[in-house]
Design a protein around this motif. Structure first.
Motif, PDB file in Angstrom:
ATOM      1  N   PRO A 110     -20.170 -14.058  20.073  1.00 41.56           N
ATOM      2  CA  PRO A 110     -21.458 -14.403  20.723  1.00 41.56           C
ATOM      3  C   PRO A 110     -22.324 -15.623  20.311  1.00 41.56           C
ATOM      4  O   PRO A 110     -22.024 -16.042  19.217  1.00 41.56           O
ATOM      5  CB  PRO A 110     -22.011 -12.952  20.427  1.00 41.56           C
ATOM      6  N   ALA A 111     -23.003 -15.949  21.401  1.00 48.71           N
ATOM      7  CA  ALA A 111     -23.652 -17.129  21.384  1.00 48.71           C
ATOM      8  C   ALA A 111     -24.895 -16.632  20.330  1.00 48.71           C
ATOM      9  O   ALA A 111     -25.107 -15.554  20.259  1.00 48.71           O
ATOM     10  CB  ALA A 111     -24.220 -17.883  22.498  1.00 48.71           C
ATOM     11  N   ILE A 112     -25.458 -17.853  19.656  1.00 51.96           N
ATOM     12  CA  ILE A 112     -26.655 -17.463  18.995  1.00 51.96           C
ATOM     13  C   ILE A 112     -28.032 -17.560  19.722  1.00 51.96           C
ATOM     14  O   ILE A 112     -28.201 -18.696  20.270  1.00 51.96           O
ATOM     15  CB  ILE A 112     -26.742 -18.418  17.637  1.00 51.96           C
ATOM     16  N   GLY A 113     -28.624 -16.501  19.912  1.00 50.35           N
ATOM     17  CA  GLY A 113     -30.000 -16.571  20.592  1.00 50.35           C
ATOM     18  C   GLY A 113     -29.537 -16.431  22.133  1.00 50.35           C
ATOM     19  O   GLY A 113     -30.617 -16.467  22.705  1.00 50.35           O
ATOM     20  N   ALA A 114     -28.558 -15.892  22.657  1.00 52.47           N
ATOM     21  CA  ALA A 114     -28.321 -15.730  24.033  1.00 52.47           C
ATOM     22  C   ALA A 114     -27.209 -14.583  24.061  1.00 52.47           C
ATOM     23  O   ALA A 114     -26.334 -14.674  23.209  1.00 52.47           O
ATOM     24  CB  ALA A 114     -27.825 -16.794  24.700  1.00 52.47           C
ATOM     25  N   PRO A 115     -27.338 -13.566  25.043  1.00 54.97           N
ATOM     26  CA  PRO A 115     -26.443 -12.421  25.025  1.00 54.97           C
ATOM     27  C   PRO A 115     -25.134 -12.487  25.809  1.00 54.97           C
ATOM     28  O   PRO A 115     -24.422 -11.961  26.598  1.00 54.97           O
ATOM     29  CB  PRO A 115     -27.165 -11.527  25.822  1.00 54.97           C
ATOM     30  N   CYS A 116     -24.427 -14.160  25.490  1.00 57.60           N
ATOM     31  CA  CYS A 116     -23.205 -14.449  26.300  1.00 57.60           C
ATOM     32  C   CYS A 116     -22.599 -14.796  25.101  1.00 57.60           C
ATOM     33  O   CYS A 116     -22.610 -14.983  24.227  1.00 57.60           O
ATOM     34  CB  CYS A 116     -23.678 -15.604  27.423  1.00 57.60           C
ATOM     35  N   MET A 117     -21.221 -15.081  25.542  1.00 66.50           N
ATOM     36  CA  MET A 117     -20.230 -15.698  24.748  1.00 66.50           C
ATOM     37  C   MET A 117     -20.515 -17.207  24.252  1.00 66.50           C
ATOM     38  O   MET A 117     -21.203 -17.741  25.102  1.00 66.50           O
ATOM     39  CB  MET A 117     -18.799 -15.617  25.137  1.00 66.50           C
ATOM     40  N   ALA A 118     -19.968 -17.602  23.202  1.00 62.17           N
ATOM     41  CA  ALA A 118     -20.220 -18.865  22.530  1.00 62.17           C
ATOM     42  C   ALA A 118     -19.743 -20.013  23.564  1.00 62.17           C
ATOM     43  O   ALA A 118     -19.969 -21.049  23.532  1.00 62.17           O
ATOM     44  CB  ALA A 118     -19.879 -18.903  21.369  1.00 62.17           C
ATOM     45  N   THR A 119     -18.760 -19.597  24.457  1.00 60.25           N
ATOM     46  CA  THR A 119     -18.048 -20.829  25.166  1.00 60.25           C
ATOM     47  C   THR A 119     -18.891 -21.071  26.426  1.00 60.25           C
ATOM     48  O   THR A 119     -18.351 -21.873  27.238  1.00 60.25           O
ATOM     49  CB  THR A 119     -16.576 -20.260  25.439  1.00 60.25           C
ATOM     50  N   ARG A 121     -21.654 -22.307  29.084  1.00 65.43           N
ATOM     51  CA  ARG A 121     -22.673 -23.179  29.261  1.00 65.43           C
ATOM     52  C   ARG A 121     -24.028 -23.053  29.846  1.00 65.43           C
ATOM     53  O   ARG A 121     -24.876 -23.407  29.722  1.00 65.43           O
ATOM     54  CB  ARG A 121     -22.111 -24.393  30.116  1.00 65.43           C
ATOM     55  N   ALA A 122     -24.096 -21.818  30.625  1.00 66.35           N
ATOM     56  CA  ALA A 122     -25.097 -21.333  31.246  1.00 66.35           C
ATOM     57  C   ALA A 122     -25.067 -19.548  31.028  1.00 66.35           C
ATOM     58  O   ALA A 122     -23.701 -19.155  31.077  1.00 66.35           O
ATOM     59  CB  ALA A 122     -25.017 -21.499  32.662  1.00 66.35           C
ATOM     60  N   CYS A 123     -26.065 -19.104  30.698  1.00 67.96           N
ATOM     61  CA  CYS A 123     -26.117 -17.608  30.480  1.00 67.96           C
ATOM     62  C   CYS A 123     -27.107 -16.763  31.411  1.00 67.96           C
ATOM     63  O   CYS A 123     -28.334 -17.625  31.357  1.00 67.96           O
ATOM     64  CB  CYS A 123     -26.338 -17.183  28.976  1.00 67.96           C
ATOM     65  N   ILE A 124     -26.893 -15.876  31.732  1.00 66.97           N
ATOM     66  CA  ILE A 124     -28.096 -15.002  32.781  1.00 66.97           C
ATOM     67  C   ILE A 124     -28.027 -13.920  32.243  1.00 66.97           C
ATOM     68  O   ILE A 124     -26.957 -12.769  32.415  1.00 66.97           O
ATOM     69  CB  ILE A 124     -27.400 -15.266  34.176  1.00 66.97           C
ATOM     70  N   ASP A 125     -29.155 -13.162  31.989  1.00 70.07           N
ATOM     71  CA  ASP A 125     -29.306 -11.902  31.548  1.00 70.07           C
ATOM     72  C   ASP A 125     -30.082 -11.227  32.706  1.00 70.07           C
ATOM     73  O   ASP A 125     -31.508 -11.566  33.134  1.00 70.07           O
ATOM     74  CB  ASP A 125     -30.110 -11.800  30.328  1.00 70.07           C
ATOM     75  N   LEU A 126     -29.533 -10.494  33.829  1.00 68.13           N
ATOM     76  CA  LEU A 126     -30.158  -9.811  34.829  1.00 68.13           C
ATOM     77  C   LEU A 126     -31.395  -8.976  34.482  1.00 68.13           C
ATOM     78  O   LEU A 126     -32.226  -8.707  35.194  1.00 68.13           O
ATOM     79  CB  LEU A 126     -29.089  -9.352  35.974  1.00 68.13           C
ATOM     80  N   SER A 127     -31.050  -8.038  33.458  1.00 68.15           N
ATOM     81  CA  SER A 127     -31.940  -6.897  33.162  1.00 68.15           C
ATOM     82  C   SER A 127     -33.149  -7.580  32.464  1.00 68.15           C
ATOM     83  O   SER A 127     -34.271  -7.050  32.592  1.00 68.15           O
ATOM     84  CB  SER A 127     -31.289  -5.837  32.190  1.00 68.15           C
ATOM     85  N   VAL A 225     -20.001 -20.186  33.289  1.00 67.75           N
ATOM     86  CA  VAL A 225     -21.367 -19.398  33.785  1.00 67.75           C
ATOM     87  C   VAL A 225     -21.221 -17.950  33.749  1.00 67.75           C
ATOM     88  O   VAL A 225     -20.121 -17.253  34.282  1.00 67.75           O
ATOM     89  CB  VAL A 225     -21.980 -19.672  35.443  1.00 67.75           C
ATOM     90  N   GLN A 226     -21.920 -17.593  32.603  1.00 64.02           N
ATOM     91  CA  GLN A 226     -21.648 -15.747  32.243  1.00 64.02           C
ATOM     92  C   GLN A 226     -22.664 -15.054  33.142  1.00 64.02           C
ATOM     93  O   GLN A 226     -24.058 -15.565  32.427  1.00 64.02           O
ATOM     94  CB  GLN A 226     -21.492 -15.606  30.999  1.00 64.02           C
ATOM     95  N   VAL A 227     -22.730 -14.217  33.585  1.00 60.50           N
ATOM     96  CA  VAL A 227     -23.838 -13.196  34.200  1.00 60.50           C
ATOM     97  C   VAL A 227     -23.519 -11.977  33.430  1.00 60.50           C
ATOM     98  O   VAL A 227     -22.535 -11.220  33.684  1.00 60.50           O
ATOM     99  CB  VAL A 227     -23.783 -13.165  35.505  1.00 60.50           C
ATOM    100  N   VAL A 228     -24.563 -11.248  32.819  1.00 64.97           N
ATOM    101  CA  VAL A 228     -24.591 -10.090  31.892  1.00 64.97           C
ATOM    102  C   VAL A 228     -25.433  -9.071  32.881  1.00 64.97           C
ATOM    103  O   VAL A 228     -26.442  -9.736  33.395  1.00 64.97           O
ATOM    104  CB  VAL A 228     -24.833 -10.245  30.441  1.00 64.97           C
ATOM    105  N   PRO A 229     -25.212  -7.915  32.787  1.00 64.26           N
ATOM    106  CA  PRO A 229     -26.106  -6.994  33.418  1.00 64.26           C
ATOM    107  C   PRO A 229     -27.551  -7.006  33.094  1.00 64.26           C
ATOM    108  O   PRO A 229     -27.573  -7.132  31.574  1.00 64.26           O
ATOM    109  CB  PRO A 229     -25.530  -5.626  33.297  1.00 64.26           C
TER     110      PRO A 229
END
Length: 229
Positions: A110-119, A121-127, A225-229
């Motif tokens: 996981p990335a540090i400071g974001a709920p997405c994987m380390a690879t 480049r853009a992370c979205i947390d819908l909740s 681009v990773q989108v998590v619920p």
């Protein structure tokens, strides 16, 4: 006068005798000629008959029938000794190795400071209605920033996607040419772009104008681009 008559009669008688003699001679010669012709004709007929008989002789002769007796010779063959074929070689079949199920690839850390994987480049947390930019090695380089996402019936899909293309002054043909400045498309017609942070979208990720400019300038085609619920 009487002497002359006698002489005339005598002469007449002599001439008659001569004529008769000549006549008999002629008749005799004629008979001889006829006899000779008859003999010659007989010889010719006889020769012709002989020739016909000679020609017809092969066909009229009885043909000899030659009976060929076929002798049946019975040959007694000596019994042959049949050598049975050698038994097939015994092949030892090695058991096939059981197919091994490839081990699943380990998930990126996981990335540090974001709920997405380390690879990503853009992370979205819908909740949480937040988004981040990362360096692709698990470190946040921008954010979190506030967002709005899709309304009911137009929910933003979750998952891992890639940037498809960018368009700085895009207009939505589906929604009455609504402006979508600094658009960065990552799935279908869904993109990051500058928009309202209070009104839900039709699936896109709304950003402030400042954040939209930063996303547009940082992200490139192919970035994750990773989108998590």
């Amino acid at each position: 006068m009487m002497g002359r008559d006698r002489i005339s009669r005598a002469r007449h008688n002599d001439e008659g005798c001569v004529v008769r003699a000549l006549h008999k001679a002629v008749i005799g010669f004629s008979d001889l000629a006829l006899a000779a012709g008859a003999i010659a004709g007989t010889q010719v007929v006889t020769q012709a008959r002989a020739d016909r008989l000679a020609v017809a002789a092969p066909s009229s002769t009885t043909q000899e029938t030659t009976t060929t007796t076929t002798e049946t010779t019975t040959t007694t063959l000596a019994p042959t000794t049949t050598t049975p074929p050698p038994p097939p070689p015994t092949t030892t079949v090695a058991p096939r190795p059981k197919p091994t199920t490839p081990k699943p690839r380990p998930k990126p850390p996981p990335a540090i400071g974001a709920p997405c994987m380390a690879t990503a480049r853009a992370c979205i947390d819908l909740s949480a209605n937040r988004s981040w930019l990362l360096d692709g090695a698990g470190h946040v380089i921008y954010g979190p920033v506030p967002i709005t996402s899709g309304r009911p019936g137009y929910r933003t899909p979750t998952g891992t996607f890639h940037v498809l293309y960018k368009e700085i002054d895009h207009k939505s043909h589906e929604f009455d040419d609504a402006p979508m400045p600094y658009s960065v498309f990552f799935v279908g017609g869904i993109a990051f772009h500058a928009g309202s942070l209070s009104v839900p979208s039709h699936g896109c990720i709304h950003l402030s104008t400042t954040a939209a400019k930063t996303y547009f300038n940082t992200l490139h085609v192919g970035d994750i681009v990773q989108v998590v619920p």
